[in-house]
Motif scaffolding. Structure first.
Motif, PDB file in Angstrom:
ATOM      1  N   ARG A  46       0.789  -1.228   0.000  1.00  0.00           N
ATOM      2  CA  ARG A  46       0.000   0.000   0.000  1.00  0.00           C
ATOM      3  C   ARG A  46       0.834   1.298   0.000  1.00  0.00           C
ATOM      4  O   ARG A  46       1.545   1.590   0.931  1.00  0.00           O
ATOM      5  CB  ARG A  46      -0.951  -0.005   1.200  1.00  0.00           C
ATOM      6  CG  ARG A  46      -2.163   0.851   0.947  1.00  0.00           C
ATOM      7  CD  ARG A  46      -3.298   0.465   1.839  1.00  0.00           C
ATOM      8  NE  ARG A  46      -4.408   1.382   1.597  1.00  0.00           N
ATOM      9  CZ  ARG A  46      -5.603   1.230   2.116  1.00  0.00           C
ATOM     10  NH1 ARG A  46      -5.845   0.219   2.897  1.00  0.00           N
ATOM     11  NH2 ARG A  46      -6.542   2.084   1.870  1.00  0.00           N
ATOM     12  N   THR A  77     -12.868  -2.449  -2.248  1.00  0.00           N
ATOM     13  CA  THR A  77     -12.754  -1.016  -2.466  1.00  0.00           C
ATOM     14  C   THR A  77     -14.088  -0.364  -2.818  1.00  0.00           C
ATOM     15  O   THR A  77     -14.358   0.749  -2.402  1.00  0.00           O
ATOM     16  CB  THR A  77     -11.774  -0.773  -3.623  1.00  0.00           C
ATOM     17  OG1 THR A  77     -11.975  -1.827  -4.582  1.00  0.00           O
ATOM     18  CG2 THR A  77     -10.341  -0.818  -3.149  1.00  0.00           C
ATOM     19  N   THR A 101     -15.547  -1.090  -6.329  1.00  0.00           N
ATOM     20  CA  THR A 101     -15.650  -0.981  -7.792  1.00  0.00           C
ATOM     21  C   THR A 101     -17.050  -1.344  -8.289  1.00  0.00           C
ATOM     22  O   THR A 101     -17.610  -0.646  -9.144  1.00  0.00           O
ATOM     23  CB  THR A 101     -14.614  -1.904  -8.476  1.00  0.00           C
ATOM     24  OG1 THR A 101     -13.377  -1.823  -7.775  1.00  0.00           O
ATOM     25  CG2 THR A 101     -14.412  -1.524  -9.921  1.00  0.00           C
ATOM     26  N   ALA A 139      -8.914  14.698  -2.903  1.00  0.00           N
ATOM     27  CA  ALA A 139      -8.833  13.611  -3.889  1.00  0.00           C
ATOM     28  C   ALA A 139      -9.792  13.897  -5.041  1.00  0.00           C
ATOM     29  O   ALA A 139     -10.362  12.993  -5.644  1.00  0.00           O
ATOM     30  CB  ALA A 139      -9.153  12.278  -3.233  1.00  0.00           C
ATOM     31  N   LEU A 192     -15.329  12.808  -5.448  1.00  0.00           N
ATOM     32  CA  LEU A 192     -15.502  11.455  -4.908  1.00  0.00           C
ATOM     33  C   LEU A 192     -16.713  10.812  -5.573  1.00  0.00           C
ATOM     34  O   LEU A 192     -17.810  11.364  -5.548  1.00  0.00           O
ATOM     35  CB  LEU A 192     -15.690  11.513  -3.386  1.00  0.00           C
ATOM     36  CG  LEU A 192     -14.519  12.148  -2.618  1.00  0.00           C
ATOM     37  CD1 LEU A 192     -14.804  12.150  -1.126  1.00  0.00           C
ATOM     38  CD2 LEU A 192     -13.207  11.413  -2.925  1.00  0.00           C
ATOM     39  N   LEU A 234     -17.856   5.237   0.439  1.00  0.00           N
ATOM     40  CA  LEU A 234     -16.803   4.251   0.196  1.00  0.00           C
ATOM     41  C   LEU A 234     -15.427   4.906   0.261  1.00  0.00           C
ATOM     42  O   LEU A 234     -14.466   4.314   0.755  1.00  0.00           O
ATOM     43  CB  LEU A 234     -17.017   3.585  -1.167  1.00  0.00           C
ATOM     44  CG  LEU A 234     -18.363   2.875  -1.327  1.00  0.00           C
ATOM     45  CD1 LEU A 234     -18.455   2.179  -2.666  1.00  0.00           C
ATOM     46  CD2 LEU A 234     -18.576   1.889  -0.204  1.00  0.00           C
ATOM     47  N   ALA A 235     -15.333   6.127  -0.210  1.00  0.00           N
ATOM     48  CA  ALA A 235     -14.050   6.838  -0.124  1.00  0.00           C
ATOM     49  C   ALA A 235     -13.677   7.026   1.351  1.00  0.00           C
ATOM     50  O   ALA A 235     -12.522   6.852   1.735  1.00  0.00           O
ATOM     51  CB  ALA A 235     -14.147   8.179  -0.844  1.00  0.00           C
ATOM     52  N   GLN A 276     -12.187   3.947   2.612  1.00  0.00           N
ATOM     53  CA  GLN A 276     -10.799   3.839   2.152  1.00  0.00           C
ATOM     54  C   GLN A 276      -9.894   4.736   2.987  1.00  0.00           C
ATOM     55  O   GLN A 276      -8.822   4.327   3.429  1.00  0.00           O
ATOM     56  CB  GLN A 276     -10.710   4.238   0.679  1.00  0.00           C
ATOM     57  CG  GLN A 276     -11.330   3.244  -0.281  1.00  0.00           C
ATOM     58  CD  GLN A 276     -10.534   1.963  -0.353  1.00  0.00           C
ATOM     59  OE1 GLN A 276      -9.359   1.949  -0.682  1.00  0.00           O
ATOM     60  NE2 GLN A 276     -11.167   0.862  -0.015  1.00  0.00           N
ATOM     61  N   GLY A 288     -12.223  12.675 -10.650  1.00  0.00           N
ATOM     62  CA  GLY A 288     -11.711  12.131  -9.393  1.00  0.00           C
ATOM     63  C   GLY A 288     -10.193  12.061  -9.405  1.00  0.00           C
ATOM     64  O   GLY A 288      -9.561  12.131 -10.462  1.00  0.00           O
ATOM     65  N   VAL A 348      -7.616   7.663  -4.503  1.00  0.00           N
ATOM     66  CA  VAL A 348      -8.193   7.570  -3.158  1.00  0.00           C
ATOM     67  C   VAL A 348      -7.559   6.449  -2.335  1.00  0.00           C
ATOM     68  O   VAL A 348      -7.126   6.647  -1.207  1.00  0.00           O
ATOM     69  CB  VAL A 348      -9.728   7.363  -3.251  1.00  0.00           C
ATOM     70  CG1 VAL A 348     -10.306   6.847  -1.945  1.00  0.00           C
ATOM     71  CG2 VAL A 348     -10.410   8.675  -3.624  1.00  0.00           C
ATOM     72  N   GLU A 391      -4.879   4.522  -1.735  1.00  0.00           N
ATOM     73  CA  GLU A 391      -3.645   4.470  -0.950  1.00  0.00           C
ATOM     74  C   GLU A 391      -3.278   5.819  -0.352  1.00  0.00           C
ATOM     75  O   GLU A 391      -2.276   5.931   0.356  1.00  0.00           O
ATOM     76  CB  GLU A 391      -2.490   3.997  -1.846  1.00  0.00           C
ATOM     77  CG  GLU A 391      -2.712   2.623  -2.415  1.00  0.00           C
ATOM     78  CD  GLU A 391      -1.739   2.346  -3.547  1.00  0.00           C
ATOM     79  OE1 GLU A 391      -0.768   1.618  -3.314  1.00  0.00           O
ATOM     80  OE2 GLU A 391      -1.940   2.878  -4.656  1.00  0.00           O
TER      81      GLU A 391
HETATM   82  N1  MCN Z   1     -13.253   6.277  -4.817  1.00  0.00           N
HETATM   83  C1  MCN Z   1     -14.137   7.338  -4.860  1.00  0.00           C
HETATM   84  N2  MCN Z   1     -13.832   8.451  -5.582  1.00  0.00           N
HETATM   85  C2  MCN Z   1     -12.668   8.542  -6.267  1.00  0.00           C
HETATM   86  C3  MCN Z   1     -11.757   7.471  -6.248  1.00  0.00           C
HETATM   87  C4  MCN Z   1     -12.087   6.338  -5.519  1.00  0.00           C
HETATM   88  O1  MCN Z   1     -15.200   7.273  -4.245  1.00  0.00           O
HETATM   89  N3  MCN Z   1     -12.380   9.652  -6.924  1.00  0.00           N
HETATM   90  C5  MCN Z   1     -13.545   5.095  -3.968  1.00  0.00           C
HETATM   91  C6  MCN Z   1     -14.305   3.994  -4.711  1.00  0.00           C
HETATM   92  O2  MCN Z   1     -15.131   3.310  -3.802  1.00  0.00           O
HETATM   93  C7  MCN Z   1     -13.175   3.086  -5.177  1.00  0.00           C
HETATM   94  C8  MCN Z   1     -12.178   3.188  -4.041  1.00  0.00           C
HETATM   95  O3  MCN Z   1     -12.327   4.531  -3.536  1.00  0.00           O
HETATM   96  O4  MCN Z   1     -13.623   1.766  -5.360  1.00  0.00           O
HETATM   97  C9  MCN Z   1     -10.715   2.954  -4.429  1.00  0.00           C
HETATM   98  O5  MCN Z   1     -10.440   3.608  -5.633  1.00  0.00           O
HETATM   99  P1  MCN Z   1      -8.959   3.841  -6.201  1.00  0.00           P
HETATM  100  O6  MCN Z   1      -8.279   4.869  -5.401  1.00  0.00           O
HETATM  101  O7  MCN Z   1      -9.068   4.041  -7.660  1.00  0.00           O
HETATM  102  O8  MCN Z   1      -8.191   2.470  -5.913  1.00  0.00           O
HETATM  103  P2  MCN Z   1      -8.322   1.107  -6.763  1.00  0.00           P
HETATM  104  O9  MCN Z   1      -9.708   0.839  -7.103  1.00  0.00           O
HETATM  105  O10 MCN Z   1      -7.289   1.100  -7.851  1.00  0.00           O
HETATM  106  O11 MCN Z   1      -7.925   0.042  -5.642  1.00  0.00           O
HETATM  107  C10 MCN Z   1      -6.588  -0.257  -5.379  1.00  0.00           C
HETATM  108  C11 MCN Z   1      -6.091   0.445  -4.117  1.00  0.00           C
HETATM  109  C12 MCN Z   1      -4.754  -0.084  -3.806  1.00  0.00           C
HETATM  110  S1  MCN Z   1      -3.557   0.158  -4.983  1.00  0.00           S
HETATM  111  C13 MCN Z   1      -4.507  -0.778  -2.640  1.00  0.00           C
HETATM  112  S2  MCN Z   1      -2.916  -1.293  -2.323  1.00  0.00           S
HETATM  113  C14 MCN Z   1      -5.578  -1.007  -1.705  1.00  0.00           C
HETATM  114  C15 MCN Z   1      -6.677  -0.037  -1.826  1.00  0.00           C
HETATM  115  O12 MCN Z   1      -7.046   0.222  -3.068  1.00  0.00           O
HETATM  116  N4  MCN Z   1      -5.883  -2.255  -1.292  1.00  0.00           N
HETATM  117  C16 MCN Z   1      -7.090  -2.473  -0.644  1.00  0.00           C
HETATM  118  N5  MCN Z   1      -7.688  -0.167  -0.933  1.00  0.00           N
HETATM  119  C17 MCN Z   1      -8.008  -1.395  -0.445  1.00  0.00           C
HETATM  120  N6  MCN Z   1      -9.170  -1.600   0.218  1.00  0.00           N
HETATM  121  C18 MCN Z   1      -9.486  -2.857   0.627  1.00  0.00           C
HETATM  122  N7  MCN Z   1     -10.669  -3.050   1.267  1.00  0.00           N
HETATM  123  N8  MCN Z   1      -8.667  -3.922   0.410  1.00  0.00           N
HETATM  124  C19 MCN Z   1      -7.477  -3.762  -0.210  1.00  0.00           C
HETATM  125  O13 MCN Z   1      -6.691  -4.796  -0.430  1.00  0.00           O
END
Ligand code: MCN
Ligand code: MOS
Length: 767
Positions: free
Chosen positions: A361, A480, A482, A655, A658, A663-664, A667, A729, A732, A734
């Motif tokens: 992470r 996460t 998706t 970020a 959102l 969900l954000a 995270q 967006g 979010v 990491e």
């Molecule tokens: N999101 C949002 N608005 C945005 C971006 C994201 O609301 N502008 C929310 C969404 O719910 C999205 C989540 O945040 O599904 C994560 O989005 P994003 O930042 O794009 O991350 P990824 O979908 O690419 O997920 C990977 C990232 C990574 S690299 C690690 S490491 C990690 C993480 O997500 N591992 C996780 N979060 C985790 N959360 C869980 N529960 N388990 C993991 O293993």
């Protein structure tokens, strides 16, 4: 700027304003109820008939070679079908990992003879039951010729390692500027090995249905990339491999590539012609995948008396394995965070007898921010300045590393909002000045950041006669959200309630998707679904206007689609189902990807999705894109016992937009909890004699639990950033872990006057 401006920039995403639709709402997780009810089927729960069970056997020395393996007792044990080692294993074609490391040699066997770390895979036993396999594995007699290992880079024999050219960066005149700077600090910071430890350990069920068709149930953050691994290993076409990964019990970076145990199970399945199931045990996860390597960083900062940074010198080292290179990119935050006119940054990797480390992470950003944000705090003390004021003075108007303007950077706003909510103005800057009874109270702060990465995505949207919508892609959801945000995106464009949208993910037969790594997936896949849903809507409208049997034929060119109905804006609408029926269809299906339009063969397009090459497929943008956050943290340290408790966290985030604030927030909070663990608990401990990992379980490798976690307040100050991504967006997932550990270390200094520069901070550091 509106969304309609984005297509030109991205070359691929059609735009329309999404206004106040479902995207952006705090919707509940679509998959939540399945998980709560135990109805979500994880990889190892897939009901596959006739599975055999595979158990791994690992080296018990840290370096040397396997002289012999006596397999006779194991082979004669009840239920045993196969004992596999380097002597009788099939050989595979070597496959590069997604960083481009290819194992040496022109063939690959996942079982080692030459041992490069303690816990390396040397054999596997396959039997009818798990118990039989386990019992037989214990009967293997392994003789070693042991050599002296160098288990960690703290071992003097590890040496300095080798420089990573890509990590060398210099601008201005750092040496001269540092020499002339009126205020200077120099300090060295260390972080230990850290392990990903998803609740669902690694494992798979793998089945060759015919010699040339392979099905794998395996949790993976990257269906496409992992399928590519298997296809390459066995010389199959990509389409001959199917990976199914609908639910993943966490990954945190550890589940994005084909690993040796996966190859071992697949070889067994091929040799036996039967499905094989392999569950990596919790202790084995510490050597099946590397986690974050230990790091060491020396920072020298030179500043003017008013706090302006004049010079930064960053000298870093991280561990790697003796067989491959993984670079924990330690200079990544240092180079872009503040206005630094003179900078020098470099990094060595030091090979030691460990499994190859890998993404964990916020790779790079997290330890990078730990060192830098502590150093900035030390500089603030040296200057007698408030640490927030020091950061404000050094707020850069552009990215000094790339020279580009920021797409958006609302960090000053983060300071305002989180500082206010925390009550930072009431801080007495003197260490040990705030207390409650025996508890010393410390207030610390630090900044986090994460880049916005880009890669192409592909999605399919189906409009059905009953007015419902299906969205599918091989993207994944590891907890996460998706599933939920893609349903929200399609609902937004197509004017249907979210409940009418079904999302299918995690199957390599579905549309191509990039890795859920680097916190990129949400932005990339919402863009892909948005584009595809717009195309589906357009096709529906075209059908309505042009099909000879359409009741809407020859309407003025003003058909709208909303609430499952299509029609002229002033009355006369019919349901989507009625239109499909009238035109002789039961559904309408559209697939689109966000690759720029270009002549590419199907193989080249495939490569864009299944290797990191995809990142190069999108145009380089003229802006620097990052998410930001500012953490304000209170700790309470028991004056007599030195115990440290985090008692309050307030963090403001930029970020961008959102897609789902609920969900954000999950995270954000998850990352902060992990940051607390990183600061105070997590430490991979190895035996200095032989490199064996001593903390290879969740009792000895401690992670933060509920009792360690206080009230956390998260505040979003982000605004849609259409220069960063098509739907506005930023990253979010990491982001929030970055900066937590330094904020805690800075708070511990404020509470106690003790500057601890090596994680985790333990009570013995304070006594
Ligand atoms: N999101 C949002 N608005 C945005 C971006 C994201 O609301 N502008 C929310 C969404 O719910 C999205 C989540 O945040 O599904 C994560 O989005 P994003 O930042 O794009 O991350 P990824 O979908 O690419 O997920 C990977 C990232 C990574 S690299 C690690 S490491 C990690 C993480 O997500 N591992 C996780 N979060 C985790 N959360 C869980 N529960 N388990 C993991 O293993
Ligand atoms: Mo996350 S460590 O980039 O998968």
């Amino acid at each position: 700027m509106s969304l309609t401006d984005s297509p030109a920039k991205y070359g691929s995403v059609a735009g329309s304003e999404t206004a106040s639709g479902p995207l952006g709402r705090a919707a509940l997780r679509g998959d939540g109820s399945l998980k709560v009810r135990g109805a979500a089927t994880y990889a190892l729960e897939q009901p596959v008939e006739g599975v055999l069970h595979c158990v791994l056997v690992q080296s018990t020395i840290g370096a040397g070679r396997v002289a012999a393996i006596d397999r006779s007792a194991a082979e004669a044990a009840p239920g045993v079908r196969l004992v596999l080692d380097a002597g009788n294993s099939l050989t595979l074609a070597p496959m590069p990992d997604f960083f481009g490391n290819t194992p040496p040699g022109d063939s690959y066997v996942p079982f080692a003879r030459e041992i490069s770390f303690n816990g390396e895979l040397i054999a596997a036993v396959v039997a009818d039951t798990l118990e039989q396999a386990r019992a037989a594995a214990a009967l293997l007699e392994v003789t070693y010729e042991e050599a002296r290992s160098v288990p960690t880079f703290s071992d003097p024999r590890a040496g300095e390692g080798r420089a990573v050219d890509a990590m060398t960066k210099e601008w201005g005149e750092p040496d001269a500027a540092f020499a002339e700077a009126p205020v200077r600090i120099e300090a060295t910071y260390e972080t230990p090995r850290e392990y990903n430890l998803p609740i669902e350990p690694h494992g798979l069920i793998v089945h060759f249905e015919a010699d040339d068709r392979l099905t794998i149930y395996e949790p993976t953050q990257w269906v496409d990339g992992t399928a590519r691994n298997y296809a390459g290993w066995f010389g199959l076409s990509f389409d001959a491999v199917r990976i199914v990964s609908p639910f993943i019990g966490g990954g945190f970076g550890s589940k994005a590539q084909g690993l040796p145990h996966s190859a071992a199970a697949a070889i067994a399945a091929k040799m036996l012609g039967r499905p094989v199931k392999l569950a990596v045990t919790r202790p084995q996860t510490f050597t099946a995948y590397g986690g974050r390597p230990a790091t060491r960083q020396t920072l020298r900062l030179g500043a003017a008396a008013d706090g302006r940074l004049l010079a930064l010198d960053h000298d870093a080292a991280s561990e790697t394995s003796v067989t491959g290179t993984f670079t924990e990119t330690l200079g990544i935050v240092t180079k872009m965070m503040y206005a630094v006119p003179n900078l020098s940054s470099r990094q060595n990797v030091v090979p030691v007898n460990t499994v190859l480390p890998g993404p964990f992470r916020a790779p790079g950003k997290n330890p990078s921010a730990f060192a830098f944000e502590c150093a900035v705090d030390e500089l603030a003390v040296e200057l007698g300045m408030d640490p927030v004021d020091l950061r404000r003075v050094n707020e850069p108007d552009h990215d000094f590393e790339t020279g580009k303007p920021w797409s958006s950077r609302r960090l000053l706003k983060c300071y305002d909002v989180a500082g206010e909510a925390f009550g930072w103005a009431g801080r007495n800057p003197a260490p040990r000045s705030m207390r409650e009874g025996r508890q010393l109270i410390g207030w610390g702060m630090a900044v986090g950041t994460h880049p916005v990465y880009a890669a192409p995505g592909e999605a399919t949207v189906r409009l059905l006669a009953n007015g419902s919508v299906e969205v599918s892609s091989s993207a994944i959801d590891m907890g996460t959200g998706t599933y939920t945000i893609l349903a929200q995106t399609a609902a937004d464009v197509l004017g249907v309630p979210v409940e009418k949208v079904t999302v299918r993910l995690g199957d390599s037969r579905l549309g191509r998707a990039p890795v859920a790594g680097g916190s990129q997936l949400a932005n990339l896949m919402t863009a892909a679904v948005h584009k595809t849903a717009l195309a589906a809507r357009d096709e529906l409208v075209t059908l309505g206007l042009t099909d000879p049997n359409s009741p809407l034929r020859d309407q003025a060119n003003t058909l709208t689609v909303a609430d499952g109905r299509i029609g002229a804006s002033r009355g006369g609408a019919i349901s989507v189902g009625e239109l499909l029926a009238a035109t002789g269809r039961d559904h309408l299906e559209v697939t689109r990807d966000t690759l720029p339009e270009a002549d590419r063969t199907p193989e080249e397009r495939q490569r864009m999705f299944s290797t990191l090459a995809g990142r190069g497929a999108l145009p380089d943008l003229p802006v620097s894109r990052h998410s930001f956050c500012a953490h304000f943290i209170e700790v309470r340290v028991d004056e007599d016992f030195g115990t440290i408790r985090v008692s309050r966290v307030v963090t403001a985030f930029d970020a961008g937009r959102l897609y789902n604030p609920k969900l954000a927030e999950s995270q954000f909070k998850g990352g902060i909890v992990m940051g607390i663990g990183m600061a105070l608990l997590e430490e991979g401990v190895t035996d200095p004699r032989n490199g064996r990992i001593l903390s290879s379980n969740l009792a000895d490798y401690r992670i933060a639990t509920n009792a360690d976690v206080p009230e956390i307040t998260t505040i979003s100050v982000g605004e849609p950033d259409y220069d960063a991504t098509p739907l506005g967006g930023k990253a979010v997932g990491e982001l929030s872990i970055v900066g937590v550990a330094p904020a805690i270390a800075n708070a511990v200094y404020h509470a106690t006057g003790r500057r601890v520069r090596s994680l985790p901070i333990k009570l013995d550091d304070l006594l």
